[in-house]
Design an enzyme around this catalytic site. Sequence first.
Site, short mmCIF file in Angstrom:
data_model
loop_
_atom_site.label_atom_id
_atom_site.label_comp_id
_atom_site.label_asym_id
_atom_site.label_seq_id
_atom_site.Cartn_x
_atom_site.Cartn_y
_atom_site.Cartn_z
CG ASP A 173 -2.11 0.86 1.08
OD1 ASP A 173 -2.27 1.48 0.01
OD2 ASP A 173 -2.90 0.95 2.03
CG HIS A 204 0.32 2.18 -9.35
ND1 HIS A 204 0.04 1.76 -8.06
CD2 HIS A 204 -0.74 2.93 -9.73
CE1 HIS A 204 -1.14 2.24 -7.70
NE2 HIS A 204 -1.63 2.96 -8.69
CG LEU A 232 9.43 -17.28 -3.59
CD1 LEU A 232 9.14 -17.16 -2.09
CD2 LEU A 232 9.91 -15.92 -4.11
#
Length: 238
Positions: free
Chosen positions: A19, A36, A130
């Site tokens: 955020d 962004h 991962l």
Amino acid sequence: MIELPDKEFLPGHVAIIMDGNGRWAQARKLPRSMGHKAGVEQVRTIVKMSSRIGIKTLTLYAFSTENWKRPKDEVGVLMQLLIEYLKKEVRELNEQNVRFRSIGDRFALPKEVRAAIDEAEEITKDNTGLNLVVAINYGSRAEILRAANTLAEKRAADPDFVIDEQSFSEALDTNGLGDVDLMIRTSGEQRISNYLLYQLAYAELYFTDVYWPDFGEEEFAQALMNFAHRDRRFGTVK
Ligand code: FPP
């Protein structure tokens, strides 16, 4: 030198609400889209670090079912960034033995995004390092309802089908990924925002004021150190 916990004290599954991209940009008098863009750079950093230090699963909230209500231009920018990230990064993810997977309702996504997701999943499907999970058009309540409907259909077809915690978690988008150990939210907000409501049942929560584009290796290491010192009891006593 960044201090990290010993491997046995690392969380297996980290989920992040990334955020503050908009506020980061605003503070620099830049358009939100630049926030962004800067956010994607930090996605790269945190994915690489997670892979390197041996985190098993990293789940990133990239686009919520509510984010469609943002201005059309911003939705377009986010979708484009996702496509670019997947296309550009998939080879490197593959080299790092990362397995990519998305959660959320992919059928409502633009065709190009869906194609990029399908391709990244296909290329990395045999990797064992991962698990990089990206939540796109994801909302936890919608996910739980989809699971409930799937289970209802199974029960209708087979009255012996058992609906328990195991079959329920297997019906969720996160099937096989396990519960979240550590949930991080950046930018000072302290909410869960319809993110992994079922999977967060026993997660440790970590909130930081840092905006996502400023959340780098040092900030991530701090969150991991903080997690390593938590006393997790899962409802029991020691
Ligand atoms: C929240 O910041 C962030 C988002 C809604 C999008 C997160 C997306 C990325 C970081 C880029 C794409 C992701 C990947 C995995 C490549 P905000 O816009 O709500 O910030 P604000 O609250 O300050 O306005």
